[in-house]
Design an enzyme around this catalytic site. Structure first.
Site, mmCIF file in Angstrom:
data_model
loop_
_atom_site.group_PDB
_atom_site.id
_atom_site.type_symbol
_atom_site.label_atom_id
_atom_site.label_comp_id
_atom_site.label_asym_id
_atom_site.label_seq_id
_atom_site.Cartn_x
_atom_site.Cartn_y
_atom_site.Cartn_z
ATOM 1 N N TYR A 65 0.867 -1.275 -0.207
ATOM 2 C CA TYR A 65 -0.049 0.191 -0.230
ATOM 3 C C TYR A 65 0.737 1.498 -0.085
ATOM 4 O O TYR A 65 0.482 2.133 -0.806
ATOM 5 C CB TYR A 65 -1.097 0.186 1.288
ATOM 6 C CG TYR A 65 -2.420 -0.675 0.903
ATOM 7 C CD1 TYR A 65 -2.407 -1.894 0.292
ATOM 8 C CD2 TYR A 65 -3.453 0.112 1.005
ATOM 9 C CE1 TYR A 65 -3.898 -2.350 -0.339
ATOM 10 C CE2 TYR A 65 -4.699 -0.606 0.787
ATOM 11 C CZ TYR A 65 -4.859 -1.759 0.084
ATOM 12 O OH TYR A 65 -5.995 -2.086 -0.293
ATOM 13 N N GLU A 99 1.750 6.372 -7.128
ATOM 14 C CA GLU A 99 0.547 7.225 -7.626
ATOM 15 C C GLU A 99 0.957 8.658 -7.329
ATOM 16 O O GLU A 99 0.494 9.512 -8.292
ATOM 17 C CB GLU A 99 -0.870 6.743 -6.777
ATOM 18 C CG GLU A 99 -1.424 5.652 -7.048
ATOM 19 C CD GLU A 99 -2.553 5.080 -6.147
ATOM 20 O OE1 GLU A 99 -2.930 5.996 -5.667
ATOM 21 O OE2 GLU A 99 -2.862 3.804 -6.033
#
Length: 381
Positions: free
Chosen positions: A305, A312
């Site tokens: 994560y 991102e």
């Protein structure tokens, strides 16, 4: 060689429907236990009162019993459960009135007839109460249809992300091998070729990623109508304002971003996470828990994560100059001050929200991990 056969110590107890026999033999090997003509025949090798030897005995029951005993072996003893053909209380175990010397009551499980009747009554009351509770709960006529839909949804998503992961892994291995040879020739050329090997990731994988992430919108609907217990708001934030924003708004509208190496890492991290998540939910639909998969489901996110969030963020940072140059998605409002909402400014705010979202999601998943993998709380007496 084993000596002559001997009789082991056997302890017995009864209920209205069952007989319990405990054979005091440890390390039992090759047990042969049968019931023929209402006589139980026992023969096994194990360690008993006379050491390691062959032990055997026969018991002719007082009344008829079922011919199939149930046996359970432990390291210290062997337990045999025999079902009575009729539910009643026996005055003794054997047909012969004189009790065999090797047979004795099992005081750990012994109950008088009145105690056994009380136990039987409690079980019947518990069964009746359970039936009453179940009858109060309205039956869902679409239960199996909903379960079948959830299984198919998770299966399709798992297959889709598996295709993405395998495709990217094979391409990385094949292209990476060739790039290593170039890297030996020149570090600079090797780095450029390694970067160049990622340029077509979007064009190769995007169709399947579009399909999987569009299908992921169903997770919001599943939460909205109560098919799953996951909260609605986190589902909306993660699906719409998370991955789909990056995929459809950033990568889908900017051709300049589609050839960036960061696309490879975004897609790769996304696919690895889902390789464990969707199979876990699919098996949960049918009441199966596979412990290694549960551990991976609630552990793999710890490195993946943050890495996915970092990829991102890099993608958004790289897209800001392009949006500034093109003016795409920037809005000019009709007012005297001629104020324009610049999309790059929105992306800067989104970056802050992205890291806050990763932090909140991290805490939520950490609580789930403690719930599923943490030590079980002992009941306080």
């Amino acid at each position: 060689m084993a000596g002559p056969s001997l009789r082991p110590h056997v302890h017995w107890a009864q209920r209205h429907r069952e007989l319990f026999l405990r054979v005091d033999l440890s390390d039992v090997r090759n047990p042969d236990i049968t019931i023929t003509d209402n006589v139980l025949h026992f023969r096994a090798q194990g360690h008993g009162a006379k050491g390691d030897n062959i032990y055997e005995f026969e018991i002719e029951f007082l009344e008829p019993v079922e011919p199939k005993p149930v046996c359970r072996m432990t390291q210290r003893q062997l337990n045999i459960t025999v079902q009575k053909k009729e539910s009643n209380w026996w005055e003794r175990l054997t047909k012969q009135e004189k009790r065999p010397l090797f047979l004795a009551p099992d005081f750990d499980r012994w109950l008088d007839e009145s105690d056994a009747e009380m136990e039987l009554k409690e079980k019947e009351e518990e069964k009746i109460n359970k039936m009453k509770i179940e009858s109060r709960v309205p039956k869902d006529p679409f239960k199996h249809l909903k379960k079948g839909y959830l299984i198919m949804y998770n299966l399709v998503q798992f297959l889709g992300f598996s295709w993405i992961f395998v495709n990217m892994t094979v391409r990385l291995f094949i292209l990476g091998k060739g790039n290593m040879e170039i890297h030996l020739f020149s570090k600079t050329v090797g780095f450029l070729c390694l970067t160049d090997s990622f340029y077509d990731t979007f064009h190769t994988i995007s169709d399947m990623m579009y399909f999987c992430q569009t299908l992921a919108l169903m997770e919001i609907m599943n939460s909205l109508i109560g098919l799953v217990k996951s909260p609605l708001i986190p589902s909306i934030v993660q699906v719409i304002f998370g991955r789909n924003f990056v995929l459809f708004v950033i990568l889908g509208t900017l051709e300049e971003m589609q050839s960036k190496p960061v696309v490879f890492f975004i897609f790769y991290f996304w696919s690895i996470i889902e390789l464990f998540r969707y199979p876990y939910y699919m098996l949960s639909c049918i009441g199966i828990e596979w412990k290694p998969l549960t551990w991976l489901r609630y552990t793999a996110w710890i490195p993946l994560y943050p890495l996915g969030g970092l990829a991102e963020a890099v993608c958004i940072v790289q897209s800001i100059p392009i949006f500034s140059e093109t003016g795409k998605f920037s809005l000019g409002l009709p007012n005297p001050l001629n104020v324009t909402i610049q999309f790059p400014f929105v992306l800067q705010i989104y970056l802050i929200a992205l890291f806050l979202g990763v932090f909140v999601n991290f805490r939520y998943l950490y609580k789930q991990r403690k719930q599923h993998l943490g030590p079980k709380k002992r009941k306080m007496k």
